[in-house]
Design a protein around this motif. Structure first.
Motif, PDB file in Angstrom:
ATOM      1  N   LYS B 520       0.895  -1.172  -0.147  1.00 11.07           N
ATOM      2  CA  LYS B 520      -0.030   0.074  -0.108  1.00 11.07           C
ATOM      3  C   LYS B 520       0.809   1.090  -0.132  1.00 11.07           C
ATOM      4  CE  LYS B 520      -4.266  -1.025   1.988  1.00 11.07           C
ATOM      5  NZ  LYS B 520      -5.236  -0.684   3.435  1.00 11.07           N
ATOM      6  N   ASN B 524       1.100   4.156  -2.913  1.00 12.42           N
ATOM      7  CA  ASN B 524       1.015   5.605  -2.706  1.00 12.42           C
ATOM      8  C   ASN B 524       2.004   6.374  -3.081  1.00 12.42           C
ATOM      9  OD1 ASN B 524      -1.834   5.319  -1.639  1.00 12.42           O
ATOM     10  ND2 ASN B 524      -1.349   5.318   0.600  1.00 12.42           N
ATOM     11  N   LYS B 525       3.252   5.918  -2.731  1.00 13.69           N
ATOM     12  CA  LYS B 525       4.524   6.754  -2.830  1.00 13.69           C
ATOM     13  C   LYS B 525       4.485   6.887  -4.613  1.00 13.69           C
ATOM     14  CE  LYS B 525       9.016   6.911  -1.640  1.00 13.69           C
ATOM     15  NZ  LYS B 525      10.378   5.992  -0.963  1.00 13.69           N
ATOM     16  N   GLN B 528       1.815   9.189  -5.961  1.00 13.92           N
ATOM     17  CA  GLN B 528       1.979  10.584  -5.447  1.00 13.92           C
ATOM     18  C   GLN B 528       2.853  11.253  -6.197  1.00 13.92           C
ATOM     19  OE1 GLN B 528       0.575  12.243  -2.558  1.00 13.92           O
ATOM     20  NE2 GLN B 528       1.196  13.909  -3.935  1.00 13.92           N
ATOM     21  N   ILE B 534      -3.512  10.141  -4.987  1.00 11.20           N
ATOM     22  CA  ILE B 534      -3.453   8.732  -4.615  1.00 11.20           C
ATOM     23  C   ILE B 534      -4.912   8.165  -4.434  1.00 11.20           C
ATOM     24  CG2 ILE B 534      -1.160   8.944  -3.220  1.00 11.20           C
ATOM     25  CD1 ILE B 534      -2.782   9.372  -0.802  1.00 11.20           C
ATOM     26  N   PRO B 535      -5.033   6.936  -4.274  1.00  9.77           N
ATOM     27  CA  PRO B 535      -6.372   6.327  -4.029  1.00  9.77           C
ATOM     28  C   PRO B 535      -6.964   6.792  -2.814  1.00  9.77           C
ATOM     29  CG  PRO B 535      -4.779   4.825  -4.778  1.00  9.77           C
ATOM     30  CD  PRO B 535      -4.090   5.790  -4.327  1.00  9.77           C
ATOM     31  N   ARG B 536      -8.183   6.901  -2.831  1.00  9.23           N
ATOM     32  CA  ARG B 536      -9.063   7.115  -1.453  1.00  9.23           C
ATOM     33  C   ARG B 536      -8.980   5.807  -0.834  1.00  9.23           C
ATOM     34  NH1 ARG B 536     -10.700  11.621   1.286  1.00  9.23           N
ATOM     35  NH2 ARG B 536     -12.321  10.806   2.743  1.00  9.23           N
ATOM     36  N   LYS B 537      -9.009   4.858  -1.464  1.00 13.51           N
ATOM     37  CA  LYS B 537      -8.921   3.551  -0.856  1.00 13.51           C
ATOM     38  C   LYS B 537      -8.208   2.440  -1.713  1.00 13.51           C
ATOM     39  CE  LYS B 537     -12.139   3.817   2.569  1.00 13.51           C
ATOM     40  NZ  LYS B 537     -11.715   3.917   4.146  1.00 13.51           N
ATOM     41  N   ILE B 538      -7.599   1.686  -1.054  1.00  6.43           N
ATOM     42  CA  ILE B 538      -6.875   0.423  -1.683  1.00  6.43           C
ATOM     43  C   ILE B 538      -7.579  -0.557  -1.362  1.00  6.43           C
ATOM     44  CG2 ILE B 538      -4.862  -0.397  -2.600  1.00  6.43           C
ATOM     45  CD1 ILE B 538      -3.337   2.047  -1.978  1.00  6.43           C
TER      46      ILE B 538
END
Lengths: 79, 567
Positions: B520, B524-525, B528, B534-538
């Motif tokens: 995760k 995100n990294k 970004q 970035i996703p709100r939810k993964i």
């Protein structure tokens, strides 16, 4: 206000804004919490400010790497 | 001195470049001490007068004078330098394109690595940048090949004034890079003819003049910032007060502060910004007088009536009223504006049934008091501006009657020339001289356009365009994720007033929580640093969760529906 109270407010603000359902700990960073993007960051800070009655300089919060840093920043702000 | 005419003589033989740049040169002479723009940064205000802009354009022209003509990428942070760099590049006969710089949350190495493919594709003749950004490029081992670096700190005023380079009508005036992963960014190529005709048409539609004042926090690498807040106002001699988006997002009151101080009349912003301002309203340091505003224009994502209402309720007492809230339908492929609501009147709202909002279906408009099980209020995006024509078409590109939902297609005199060095993609999107937008919409009996959303996999997050398939390609490179076994899609988030990205990934079932957390974090990294979203939810799921289409592909629509059922 004690450090633990500030920590709980920060955790609560992160959860409310990101709807993150997992465990949060102090060593985590924004990358570890889904939904914590640049706009969410600002909204998290707005929420913390609201709960703590502060108006922190947003730029100083960008320099924080982990939630510990954020807690320390708000402790300094309240002093 | 032989130069592109300083005083415009509008004879029919003059090129669009002469007319557009000639108007700017005319302003250098007519308004030397009048502000071209005010740049607000870290509490300081820097006024760029037209005479100062001329000097800065000349300095850029001087720096580019010995460089082969071509595309010049401008990597500069929010500063006064941006304007002279862009317009000076145009005047020097090159093709400028603004590019975003790294933000504080991005990893410079990942960011620049993702630009390597873009640089190879464009092969720019030069990059205008600053020393700090150049240092990032060096540290990231960016390979520049024959591309020359022009440092903004080193530019010098020429000893003798330089002539503006006159170019052929078919030459590209500028490139507007769309969002998307950096390696696959589409460069929308726009001619001088297109930007000139757009500036004249859109200025006429909103009746903007040199007596207006635009207040903007929009980045100039976005079409809304570039066209509405730089290219058009430079032509109409309208001053623009610019602030950094990063500063504005943390201090939204800056917008109102500038409106009050400079008697602002126009501002453009995406839907989420109306929500953000309303959320911030209890923290406003004072009651600003913003009654000078003619239009707060919602653009770049679907305009939501509830966001307008929140903004209106929060700031009604400061001077915001319903007739100052407007909508615009715009895209880089038509330079910027395609349709605009009429100033001085409230944007029309209609009540429809959500279940009617399908392609090919005829819309029924209900009386506003009608009780429906699935009501949806839509806000018009206005009438099509002069010079363009909108047709709503079916899957075979045949025009549909009014009130019938189909794809929005656009033709007219300021459509883009194509995607830079992407002929196949251009041919897919321009069919019979019509640009196929991939937006769904309809036109009502009064010729008002309503836009409903996307046909394809574009996700619009806070005004930024992100293609789901590009996100999936990036995430496929992360260790631990099963390549090709993921689905990205957008879900409207009413709290933020924008779409949020959801990512569902299949991973091996034996992974433990710590390993999942690392994946995760890496997703995100990477996202970004490349697309800045970035996703709100993964959601991690076991193999077999993702649904496939009949052709064997992972189906986004099906998986979005499944995700929404389960969450």
């Amino acid at each position: 206000m004690q450090r633990e109270d500030i920590k709980e407010i920060i955790f609560k603000s992160i959860r409310e804004e990101t709807e993150f359902g997992g465990d949060i700990n102090e060593s985590m960073s924004a990358n570890d919490i889904e939904g914590w993007d640049s706009l969410a960051h600002v909204r998290i800070i707005f929420r913390i400010d609201h709960y703590l009655n502060t108006q922190i300089d947003l730029n100083s919060t960008y320099a924080t790497e982990t939630i510990i840093d954020l807690i320390e920043l708000f402790i300094e702000e309240i002093k | 001195m032989p130069i592109c005419p300083r005083i415009i003589l509008r004879d029919s033989n003059m090129s669009s470049q002469s007319l557009y740049l000639g108007k700017i040169l005319e302003n250098f002479i007519n308004y030397p001490d009048k502000p071209y723009a005010v740049i607000i940064s870290k509490g300081e205000e820097d006024i760029i007068t037209w005479s100062r802009l001329e000097i800065e354009c000349q300095s850029i022209m001087n720096s580019l004078s010995n460089i082969d003509k071509g595309v010049v990428l401008i990597f500069l942070r929010h500063s006064s330098d941006l304007h002279g760099a862009f317009l000076g590049t145009m005047m020097a006969g090159h093709t400028p394109s603004f590019m975003p710089c790294t933000s504080v949350k991005q990893d410079p190495k990942l960011y620049w690595a993702s630009h390597q493919k873009l640089l190879k594709h464009i092969q720019p003749s030069a990059i205008i940048t600053s020393k700090d950004v150049e240092e990032e490029m060096i540290n990231a081992n960016l390979v520049l090949g024959d591309t020359k670096i022009v440092l903004i700190e080193d530019i010098k005023i020429p000893e003798k004034k330089l002539d503006v380079e006159i170019r052929g009508e078919e030459e590209i005036a500028l490139l507007q890079h769309s969002s998307g992963t950096t390696g696959l960014k589409k460069g929308v190529a726009l001619s001088f003819d297109a930007i000139l005709k757009h500036a004249e048409s859109y200025a006429d539609a909103i009746s903007i003049t040199e007596n207006d004042n635009i207040i903007s926090w929009l980045p100039l690498y976005h079409d809304m910032g570039l066209m509405a807040c730089m290219i058009m106002p430079a032509y109409t001699s309208t001053p623009v007060i610019h602030m950094s988006p990063f500063e504005w997002v943390g201090k939204p009151h800056m917008l109102f502060e500038a409106i009050e101080k400079y008697s602002g009349t126009f501002t453009w912003m995406p839907n989420f910004a109306f929500e953000h301002m309303a959320l911030y309203s209890p923290r406003m340091p004072k009651k600003y007088d913003i009654s000078s505003m003619k239009a707060f224009i919602s653009c770049s994502e679907v305009c939501r009536p509830e966001s307008f209402d929140k903004f209106l309720n929060a700031f009604n007492e400061l001077g915001v009223n319903e007739s100052s809230l407007h909508a615009c339908y715009a895209m880089a492929e038509t330079v910027f504006a395609t349709a605009q609501t009429k100033l001085g009147k409230s944007a029309k709202r209609i009540l429809v049934d959500q279940r009617d909002l399908n392609r090919g279906q005829k819309i029924r408009i209900y009386d506003k008091d009608t009780k429906l099980d699935t009501p949806r209020i839509l806000v018009e995006t206005g009438s099509v501006i002069q010079g363009l024509k909108v047709d709503i078409v079916d899957e075979d590109y045949n025009p549909l009657p009014k009130l019938t939902i189909g794809e929005v297609s656009i033709s007219g005199s300021f459509i883009f020339d194509g995607y830079y060095k992407m002929p196949d993609l251009t041919n897919q999107r321009i069919i019979s001289e019509k640009y196929m937008t991939r937006d769904l919409g309809f036109i009502d009996e009064s010729n008002r356009l309503y836009v409903l959303g996307r046909i394809d996999d574009l996700i619009i997050v806070q005004g930024r365009n992100i293609y789901a398939h590009q996100v999936e390609a990036l995430v496929s490179t992360i260790e631990g994720v099963r390549p090709g076994r993921m689905s990205a899609f957008g879900v409207y988030d009413s709290r933020v007033g924008s779409e949020s990205m959801i990512l569902v990934c299949e991973v091996a079932s034996e992974l433990n929580d710590d390993e999942i957390q690392i994946i995760k974090s890496n997703i995100n990294k990477l996202l970004q640093s490349t697309i800045e979203v970035i996703p709100r939810k993964i959601k991690f799921v076991n193999p077999g969760w993702l649904m496939k289409t009949s052709s064997g592909k992972v189906g986004r629509k099906e998986n979005k529906a499944k995700y929404l059922r389960e969450n």
